[in-house]
Design a protein around this motif. Structure first.
Motif, short mmCIF file in Angstrom:
data_model
loop_
_atom_site.label_atom_id
_atom_site.label_comp_id
_atom_site.label_asym_id
_atom_site.label_seq_id
_atom_site.Cartn_x
_atom_site.Cartn_y
_atom_site.Cartn_z
N HIS A 1 0.85 -1.19 0.00
CA HIS A 1 0.00 0.00 0.00
C HIS A 1 0.89 1.24 0.00
O HIS A 1 1.93 1.28 0.67
CB HIS A 1 -0.90 -0.01 1.24
CG HIS A 1 -2.02 0.99 1.22
ND1 HIS A 1 -1.80 2.34 1.33
CD2 HIS A 1 -3.36 0.83 1.13
CE1 HIS A 1 -2.97 2.97 1.31
NE2 HIS A 1 -3.93 2.07 1.17
N ARG A 2 0.49 2.27 -0.75
CA ARG A 2 1.32 3.48 -0.85
C ARG A 2 1.35 4.30 0.43
O ARG A 2 2.20 5.18 0.58
CB ARG A 2 0.83 4.34 -2.03
CG ARG A 2 1.13 3.74 -3.40
CD ARG A 2 0.35 4.46 -4.49
NE ARG A 2 0.74 4.04 -5.84
CZ ARG A 2 0.33 2.92 -6.44
NH1 ARG A 2 -0.47 2.08 -5.77
NH2 ARG A 2 0.70 2.63 -7.67
N LEU A 3 0.45 4.04 1.36
CA LEU A 3 0.37 4.83 2.59
C LEU A 3 0.50 4.00 3.86
O LEU A 3 1.06 4.47 4.85
CB LEU A 3 -0.98 5.57 2.65
CG LEU A 3 -1.13 6.82 1.81
CD1 LEU A 3 -2.60 7.12 1.57
CD2 LEU A 3 -0.47 7.98 2.51
N ASP B 1 0.16 -4.89 -10.71
CA ASP B 1 0.77 -3.65 -10.22
C ASP B 1 1.80 -3.09 -11.20
O ASP B 1 1.95 -1.88 -11.33
CB ASP B 1 1.45 -3.90 -8.86
CG ASP B 1 0.43 -4.22 -7.78
OD1 ASP B 1 -0.72 -3.74 -7.89
OD2 ASP B 1 0.78 -4.96 -6.84
N SER C 1 1.37 2.68 -12.99
CA SER C 1 1.74 4.10 -13.05
C SER C 1 1.93 4.56 -14.48
O SER C 1 1.49 5.66 -14.86
CB SER C 1 3.02 4.34 -12.25
OG SER C 1 2.81 4.12 -10.88
N VAL D 1 -4.32 8.02 -2.13
CA VAL D 1 -3.38 7.23 -2.93
C VAL D 1 -3.16 7.88 -4.30
O VAL D 1 -2.03 7.96 -4.80
CB VAL D 1 -3.90 5.79 -3.08
CG1 VAL D 1 -3.15 5.04 -4.18
CG2 VAL D 1 -3.78 5.05 -1.75
N ILE E 1 -0.88 10.97 -4.06
CA ILE E 1 0.53 10.58 -3.93
C ILE E 1 1.09 10.19 -5.30
O ILE E 1 2.20 10.59 -5.68
CB ILE E 1 0.68 9.41 -2.94
CG1 ILE E 1 0.52 9.91 -1.51
CG2 ILE E 1 2.02 8.71 -3.09
CD1 ILE E 1 0.63 8.84 -0.46
N GLU E 2 0.32 9.42 -6.07
CA GLU E 2 0.79 8.97 -7.37
C GLU E 2 0.92 10.14 -8.35
O GLU E 2 1.92 10.24 -9.10
CB GLU E 2 -0.16 7.93 -7.93
CG GLU E 2 0.30 7.27 -9.20
CD GLU E 2 1.56 6.43 -9.00
OE1 GLU E 2 2.27 6.19 -10.00
OE2 GLU E 2 1.85 6.02 -7.85
N LYS F 1 4.00 12.17 -7.58
CA LYS F 1 5.20 11.46 -8.02
C LYS F 1 5.39 11.59 -9.53
O LYS F 1 6.50 11.88 -10.02
CB LYS F 1 5.11 9.99 -7.63
CG LYS F 1 6.35 9.17 -7.96
CD LYS F 1 6.15 7.70 -7.70
CE LYS F 1 5.31 7.07 -8.81
NZ LYS F 1 5.23 5.59 -8.71
N ARG G 1 3.10 3.98 6.87
CA ARG G 1 4.42 3.51 6.48
C ARG G 1 5.50 4.43 7.02
O ARG G 1 5.38 5.66 6.95
CB ARG G 1 4.52 3.44 4.96
CG ARG G 1 3.79 2.28 4.35
CD ARG G 1 3.83 2.31 2.84
NE ARG G 1 5.14 2.68 2.31
CZ ARG G 1 5.48 2.55 1.04
NH1 ARG G 1 4.60 2.08 0.17
NH2 ARG G 1 6.67 2.90 0.63
N PHE H 1 -4.27 0.21 -8.49
CA PHE H 1 -4.46 1.16 -7.40
C PHE H 1 -5.46 0.66 -6.37
O PHE H 1 -5.90 1.41 -5.51
CB PHE H 1 -4.89 2.52 -7.96
CG PHE H 1 -3.84 3.17 -8.79
CD1 PHE H 1 -2.84 3.92 -8.20
CD2 PHE H 1 -3.80 3.00 -10.17
CE1 PHE H 1 -1.83 4.50 -8.96
CE2 PHE H 1 -2.80 3.57 -10.94
CZ PHE H 1 -1.81 4.33 -10.33
#
Length: 473
Positions: free
Chosen positions: A205-207, A233, A237, A266, A269-270, A273, A311, A414
């Motif tokens: 998980h991204r968080l 996955d 992106s 999420v 955040i993506e 980035k 995280r 995602f």
């Protein structure tokens, strides 16, 4: 010979083994409700709304499947509507008992239930004004007073803290890694034990940190949303970047229906980035969901205060700092997003396009071929998001059919739900197998496939229960 004393009704009930009634979340990913009986105690694990297909939604309007006068406690595994959104209905019917939640769930349920009541009232008013409902007058399932009464019932229990919640019933929460505050719930029932997974999160998980291992138990009740699928996955992106870049180059905008809790975070955040890497242009990013913005504040607080669920590599800074981020709060701001002045990315709830502001954006953006709609989460059968995934050429919104000419992209990378491999791994993370595992919160094929895998690969007794079924723990 002296006759044995007769058992009282109370003594007889104490000798009845614990049991579970499956009252929702069976054969569907919505409406999760599991009634646990142990002696004289009655505990409801999760209290979710049904969503999607009309026959499911109509169940929300039926008499509650539990007698609130006999209920001792409610346990919520997390703050998504399909697990908590029915609670105000119980309150409307007279429930005033304790509702046990983790700290993160308490913070988010407050946002979710208030927003749900507001949307239900707003939708009923809109239907009455514009005449698109067959009901005269259209009424909300519940209102803001019911939501406030429900919130007054919340009782916070920390992760890993065994707590007696009814006579002979002890609760312990463990981190599930799905959204902030999400938990599996272990119930000790007078010498027997049952674990309810809630919704399980991802290892990456991204968080959030990964789910905590499953505890030992006699019975496991586990979700199976992605029981028949593995997430792709790799490349997610890049796929998102391509959809955004090509749409903007053609003069269009990107609309992303997203769950207000966790999925919006999420995505931000993506996007941050990708923009930092120069993979997508720095176009305006419009977040149009009061609930998403409120939950974003909770996530920022959790990161700033270094909650254990977050995280460790996210400590410090604001991971949601997207260039040109616009937080839309008023109705007027939302209406302007229907016609962006320049190519933009619009993130709006609800994620399944079952209600909320995203419906207005779909109405205005779907007919234009320059635009793209991106589905980034699970879409339940009967929802507009699922119709788009399945290639619908029209959507019925507020009583009118809207043509689908915009491109539709589907990205599974995602998802905040564990996939089939991750579910099997989590189930097998304890030293011994449960006596029986029940697969719930999944569409029939997904639940059946996960049951098959657990039986073949682990040798487990895995069952897909029937709706309304009663089983002994």
């Amino acid at each position: 010979m002296t006759a044995a004393p007769a058992l009282s009704d109370h003594d007889s009930r104490l000798k009845v083994p614990p049991s579970i009634d499956f009252l929702g979340g069976v054969g569907t990913v919505t409406g999760s409700k599991f009634l646990v009986r142990s002696g004289d105690s009655r505990v409801l694990v999760d209290c979710g709304l049904f969503q999607g297909l009309a026959p499911l939604r109509r169940r929300n309007w039926q008499r509650p499947p539990v007698d609130v006068t006999e209920l001792d406690a409610v346990v919520l595994t997390h703050a998504h509507l399909d697990h908590c959104g029915y609670l105000p209905v119980l309150v409307r019917e007279g429930w005033r008992g304790p509702v046990y939640v983790t700290p993160g769930t308490a913070a988010l349920v407050e946002i979710v239930l208030r927003d749900s009541a507001h949307l239900l009232m707003e939708e009923a008013a809109h239907a009455n004004t514009h005449g698109w409902s067959k009901h005269r007058p259209a009424l909300p399932l519940y209102d803001d007073r019911d939501a406030e009464r429900a919130l007054s019932c919340l009782r916070v229990v920390d992760f890993g803290t065994p707590t007696t919640i009814a006579e002979g019933v002890e609760l312990e929460f463990g981190e599930a890694g799905h959204i902030l505050g999400s938990a599996w719930a272990r119930l000790e029932l007078g010498g027997r034990s049952a674990v309810f997974s809630g919704d399980m999160g991802r290892q990456a998980h991204r968080l959030l940190a990964p789910p905590r291992a499953r505890p030992e138990c006699d019975v496991l009740v586990m979700e199976s949303t992605y029981g028949a699928r593995e997430h792709r996955d790799e490349g997610a992106s890049d796929e998102l970047a391509e959809l955004i870049t090509s749409t903007v180059a053609g003069g269009g905008s990107v609309l992303i229906p997203a769950f207000a809790v966790d999925r919006t975070e999420v995505l931000l955040i993506e996007l941050a980035k990708l923009m930092r890497a120069g993979a997508i242009p720095e176009v305006p990013v419009l977040v149009d969901s009061p609930m998403a913005l409120a939950s974003l504040r909770v996530y920022r607080r959790a990161i700033g205060e270094r909650w254990a669920e977050i995280r460790s590599d996210l400590a410090g800074g604001d991971p949601f700092a997207v260039p040109n981020l616009q937080e839309l709060r008023t109705v007027e701001e939302s209406m302007r997003a229907n016609h962006p002045r320049m190519p933009s990315i619009v993130i709006s709830a609800s994620g399944m396009a079952s209600g909320g502001r995203v419906l207005h954006h779909l109405t205005h953006l779907l007919p234009d071929r320059r635009n793209t709609v991106v589905i980034v989460g699970f879409a339940a059968a009967g929802t507009r998001a699922r119709q788009l995934v399945d290639g619908a050429t029209q959507l019925k919104i507020h009583g009118r059919y809207v043509p689908v000419r915009a491109r539709v992209g589907v990205l599974e990378g995602f998802s905040a739900h564990a996939d089939s491999d991750e579910l099997v791994a989590w189930a097998n993370s304890a030293a011994s197998a449960p006596g029986t595992t029940f697969l719930v919160h999944g569409e029939p094929a997904a639940s059946a496939e996960l049951a098959r895998r657990l039986g073949v690969e682990l040798g487990w007794n895995a069952v897909v229960p029937r709706d309304g079924e009663h089983v002994v723990v």
